[in-house]
Design a protein around this motif. Structure first.
Motif, mmCIF file in Angstrom:
data_model
loop_
_atom_site.group_PDB
_atom_site.id
_atom_site.type_symbol
_atom_site.label_atom_id
_atom_site.label_comp_id
_atom_site.label_asym_id
_atom_site.label_seq_id
_atom_site.Cartn_x
_atom_site.Cartn_y
_atom_site.Cartn_z
ATOM 1 N N MET A 273 3.769 -11.847 26.881
ATOM 2 C CA MET A 273 2.934 -11.964 25.700
ATOM 3 C C MET A 273 1.465 -11.926 26.096
ATOM 4 S SD MET A 273 5.136 -14.908 23.715
ATOM 5 C CE MET A 273 4.305 -14.633 22.144
ATOM 6 N N GLU A 274 0.622 -11.810 25.091
ATOM 7 C CA GLU A 274 -0.816 -11.761 25.320
ATOM 8 C C GLU A 274 -1.503 -12.671 24.310
ATOM 9 O OE1 GLU A 274 -3.867 -8.257 24.616
ATOM 10 O OE2 GLU A 274 -2.749 -7.932 26.487
ATOM 11 N N THR A 275 -2.363 -13.544 24.803
ATOM 12 C CA THR A 275 -3.092 -14.481 23.950
ATOM 13 C C THR A 275 -4.581 -14.320 24.209
ATOM 14 O OG1 THR A 275 -1.255 -16.061 24.097
ATOM 15 C CG2 THR A 275 -3.368 -16.899 23.297
ATOM 16 N N THR A 276 -5.355 -14.245 23.139
ATOM 17 C CA THR A 276 -6.802 -14.117 23.277
ATOM 18 C C THR A 276 -7.479 -15.306 22.613
ATOM 19 O OG1 THR A 276 -6.644 -11.703 23.256
ATOM 20 C CG2 THR A 276 -8.811 -12.658 22.851
ATOM 21 N N PHE A 277 -8.424 -15.910 23.333
ATOM 22 C CA PHE A 277 -9.158 -17.066 22.830
ATOM 23 C C PHE A 277 -10.650 -16.764 22.734
ATOM 24 C CE2 PHE A 277 -5.692 -19.560 25.034
ATOM 25 C CZ PHE A 277 -5.166 -20.144 23.887
ATOM 26 N N ARG A 278 -11.296 -17.312 21.714
ATOM 27 C CA ARG A 278 -12.747 -17.497 21.715
ATOM 28 C C ARG A 278 -12.952 -18.934 22.170
ATOM 29 N NH1 ARG A 278 -17.338 -14.638 19.206
ATOM 30 N NH2 ARG A 278 -19.172 -15.840 19.848
ATOM 31 N N ILE A 279 -13.824 -19.140 23.145
ATOM 32 C CA ILE A 279 -14.009 -20.460 23.744
ATOM 33 C C ILE A 279 -15.481 -20.853 23.655
ATOM 34 C CG2 ILE A 279 -13.729 -21.867 25.821
ATOM 35 C CD1 ILE A 279 -11.617 -19.870 26.775
ATOM 36 N N MET A 280 -15.754 -22.035 23.091
ATOM 37 C CA MET A 280 -17.120 -22.550 22.999
ATOM 38 C C MET A 280 -17.194 -23.933 23.627
ATOM 39 S SD MET A 280 -18.493 -21.443 19.221
ATOM 40 C CE MET A 280 -18.444 -19.730 18.673
ATOM 41 N N LYS A 281 -18.293 -24.183 24.332
ATOM 42 C CA LYS A 281 -18.492 -25.455 25.022
ATOM 43 C C LYS A 281 -19.169 -26.458 24.109
ATOM 44 C CE LYS A 281 -20.213 -27.292 29.431
ATOM 45 N NZ LYS A 281 -20.725 -28.563 28.883
ATOM 46 N N GLY A 282 -18.617 -27.670 24.078
ATOM 47 C CA GLY A 282 -19.233 -28.764 23.353
ATOM 48 C C GLY A 282 -19.767 -29.791 24.339
ATOM 49 N N GLU A 283 -19.753 -31.051 23.945
ATOM 50 C CA GLU A 283 -20.213 -32.137 24.814
ATOM 51 C C GLU A 283 -19.002 -32.792 25.469
ATOM 52 O OE1 GLU A 283 -22.575 -34.776 22.488
ATOM 53 O OE2 GLU A 283 -24.124 -33.267 22.050
ATOM 54 N N GLY A 284 -18.716 -32.383 26.717
ATOM 55 C CA GLY A 284 -17.561 -32.913 27.428
ATOM 56 C C GLY A 284 -16.241 -32.382 26.917
ATOM 57 N N ALA A 285 -16.291 -31.331 26.134
ATOM 58 C CA ALA A 285 -15.066 -30.753 25.577
ATOM 59 C C ALA A 285 -15.313 -29.291 25.234
ATOM 60 C CB ALA A 285 -14.624 -31.522 24.335
ATOM 61 N N TYR A 286 -14.230 -28.548 25.137
ATOM 62 C CA TYR A 286 -14.289 -27.141 24.742
ATOM 63 C C TYR A 286 -13.437 -26.935 23.499
ATOM 64 C CZ TYR A 286 -16.373 -25.952 29.267
ATOM 65 O OH TYR A 286 -17.203 -25.863 30.354
ATOM 66 N N LEU A 287 -13.894 -26.037 22.645
ATOM 67 C CA LEU A 287 -13.137 -25.642 21.463
ATOM 68 C C LEU A 287 -12.617 -24.228 21.690
ATOM 69 C CD1 LEU A 287 -12.194 -26.183 18.556
ATOM 70 C CD2 LEU A 287 -14.382 -25.249 17.761
ATOM 71 N N LEU A 288 -11.301 -24.068 21.627
ATOM 72 C CA LEU A 288 -10.667 -22.765 21.805
ATOM 73 C C LEU A 288 -10.020 -22.358 20.490
ATOM 74 C CD1 LEU A 288 -10.493 -24.363 24.668
ATOM 75 C CD2 LEU A 288 -8.917 -22.536 25.293
ATOM 76 N N ALA A 289 -10.238 -21.127 20.083
ATOM 77 C CA ALA A 289 -9.620 -20.623 18.859
ATOM 78 C C ALA A 289 -8.830 -19.367 19.182
ATOM 79 C CB ALA A 289 -10.676 -20.330 17.797
ATOM 80 N N TRP A 290 -7.578 -19.350 18.755
ATOM 81 C CA TRP A 290 -6.729 -18.172 18.938
ATOM 82 C C TRP A 290 -7.233 -17.046 18.049
ATOM 83 C CZ3 TRP A 290 -3.520 -16.175 14.967
ATOM 84 C CH2 TRP A 290 -2.676 -15.135 15.370
ATOM 85 N N ALA A 291 -7.329 -15.844 18.608
ATOM 86 C CA ALA A 291 -7.782 -14.675 17.856
ATOM 87 C C ALA A 291 -6.617 -13.714 17.692
ATOM 88 C CB ALA A 291 -8.942 -13.990 18.574
ATOM 89 N N GLY A 292 -6.260 -13.414 16.457
ATOM 90 C CA GLY A 292 -5.163 -12.505 16.182
ATOM 91 C C GLY A 292 -5.541 -11.057 16.418
ATOM 92 N N PHE A 293 -4.563 -10.160 16.205
ATOM 93 C CA PHE A 293 -4.777 -8.740 16.485
ATOM 94 C C PHE A 293 -5.858 -8.135 15.605
ATOM 95 C CE2 PHE A 293 -2.128 -8.602 12.796
ATOM 96 C CZ PHE A 293 -2.404 -7.408 12.174
ATOM 97 N N ASP A 294 -6.118 -8.742 14.437
ATOM 98 C CA ASP A 294 -7.088 -8.180 13.504
ATOM 99 C C ASP A 294 -8.444 -8.863 13.598
ATOM 100 O OD1 ASP A 294 -6.331 -10.611 12.515
ATOM 101 O OD2 ASP A 294 -6.122 -9.952 10.433
ATOM 102 N N THR A 295 -8.686 -9.573 14.693
ATOM 103 C CA THR A 295 -9.935 -10.310 14.864
ATOM 104 C C THR A 295 -10.595 -9.935 16.184
ATOM 105 O OG1 THR A 295 -9.082 -12.191 13.591
ATOM 106 C CG2 THR A 295 -10.957 -12.615 15.033
ATOM 107 N N ASP A 296 -11.880 -9.589 16.124
ATOM 108 C CA ASP A 296 -12.650 -9.305 17.336
ATOM 109 C C ASP A 296 -13.163 -10.633 17.883
ATOM 110 O OD1 ASP A 296 -14.359 -8.548 19.323
ATOM 111 O OD2 ASP A 296 -15.623 -7.257 18.081
ATOM 112 N N PRO A 297 -12.644 -11.088 19.028
ATOM 113 C CA PRO A 297 -13.041 -12.402 19.539
ATOM 114 C C PRO A 297 -14.412 -12.409 20.203
ATOM 115 C CG PRO A 297 -11.589 -11.356 21.101
ATOM 116 C CD PRO A 297 -11.683 -10.420 19.919
ATOM 117 N N ALA A 298 -14.993 -11.218 20.413
ATOM 118 C CA ALA A 298 -16.226 -11.116 21.194
ATOM 119 C C ALA A 298 -17.453 -10.821 20.337
ATOM 120 C CB ALA A 298 -16.070 -10.042 22.264
#
Length: 328
Positions: A273-298
């Motif tokens: 399988m293939e999983t694509t994440f958008r990843i953003m850094k917070g304060e001592g934590a990261y937020l990851l969001a799954w990006a589906g086939f119809d979403t440009d994660p970049a």
């Protein structure tokens, strides 16, 4: 998630789409065959929830070989399945059990008879709220070997205006995903009040700055959120690639081999399988969001000056196991 009935050791695992696996089992509770469908994707914008029963309304035509005598029709009375072996069967909305946003089980007296799955090429329109194009799979629920019958969209339901239904582009969906993540971090930089969701966002609390390791931790958390009681998940990450951005805000693609199984000696099913994440850094934590086939994660990110990839196929650190009995 938990099975509603006790499952015997032998389970049938069948992939009906690249991101939908049907788990069929017999229960000693009532001696009947039951089913649970594990789903890992979305056919809409990844934000709005929809009901599969509603989005498949309209006309469908059987495709491929050995489809003579097969029909699938939908309307106010329900979903009608016509098959050479069982004749005509009608399933109302109350007879349908939804799994994720990809599948429904068509039930009779509470027992699943058919599984209907939206395949990868299905696109649910934001305006029309139905599958505007694509293929659905229909498969008999049985412990025996079974093959799905495929149907393609031939007619929209009454009242759905294809001309006015403009499906958002990948870039538009990517912008919405980015903006939602930024808003979340503005309101809660440490993500202290944030609850992870497999299809929304995943919180990874760490001081680590290796973005590939953070993606690995996020992937494990996602499989825990998607786990099903009684079905073990064994995952080996094969390859990781930084698509765009930096350690503060980036897009990462992960390729993994996942093996599902029940008790030792029971049936297993493996899939890459293939999983694509958008990843953003917070304060001592990261937020990851799954990006589906119809979403440009970049969206809004620059491509790296040099390719950044990591081959992890033989690396035990990038392997994890989620026991079925610990699913939640």
């Amino acid at each position: 998630d938990a099975f509603p009935y006790t499952a015997e050791a032998d389970m049938k695992l069948q992939w009906l789409a690249d991101d939908a696996c049907a788990v069929t089992y017999q229960s000693p509770d009532d001696g009947q065959v039951h089913q649970y469908v594990m789903t890992y994707g979305d056919r809409g914008n990844g934000i709005t929830t929809y009901y599969v029963y509603n989005v498949v309304q309209g006309g469908w035509s059987a495709e491929g070989k050995n489809t003579a005598g097969w029909e699938l029709t939908t309307g106010p009375e329900g979903i009608t399945v016509v098959s050479p072996s069982d004749g005509e069967q009608v399933y109302e909305a109350d007879d349908c059990v939804q799994f994720g946003t990809l599948a429904i089980a068509l039930c009779e007296n509470g027992l699943p008879q058919w599984t209907l799955v939206l395949l990868d090429d299905c696109a649910v329109g934001d305006v029309s709220d139905v599958v505007e194009s694509g293929t659905i799979a229909l498969c008999k629920v049985t412990m025996e070997k079974s093959a799905p019958i495929y149907f393609t969209r031939t007619a929209m339901p009454d009242g759905a205006d294809m001309e006015s239904a403009e499906t958002p582009s990948k870039e538009e969906n990517g912008k919405e995903l980015r903006d939602r993540m930024k808003q979340t971090l503005r309101e809660d930089p440490a993500l202290s009040r944030y609850e992870s969701d497999a299809y929304g966002g995943i919180r990874v609390v760490t001081d680590e700055e290796d973005i590939f390791w953070i993606a690995r931790c996020g992937l494990e958390e996602r499989y825990k959120l998607l786990a099903v009681n009684g079905v073990d998940v064994d995952c080996q990450i094969l390859h990781m690639e930084l698509l765009a951005g930096d350690r503060y805000d980036c897009a990462v693609r992960v390729k993994e081999k996942v093996t599902y199984g029940s008790d030792p000696g029971g049936e297993t099913s493996a899939s890459e399988m293939e999983t694509t994440f958008r990843i953003m850094k917070g304060e001592g934590a990261y937020l990851l969001a799954w990006a589906g086939f119809d979403t440009d994660p970049a969206v809004g990110l620059d491509a790296p000056a040099m390719a950044m990839e990591r081959d992890t196929a033989g690396n035990e650190d990038y392997h994890f196991f989620v026991p079925g009995e610990e699913a939640y």
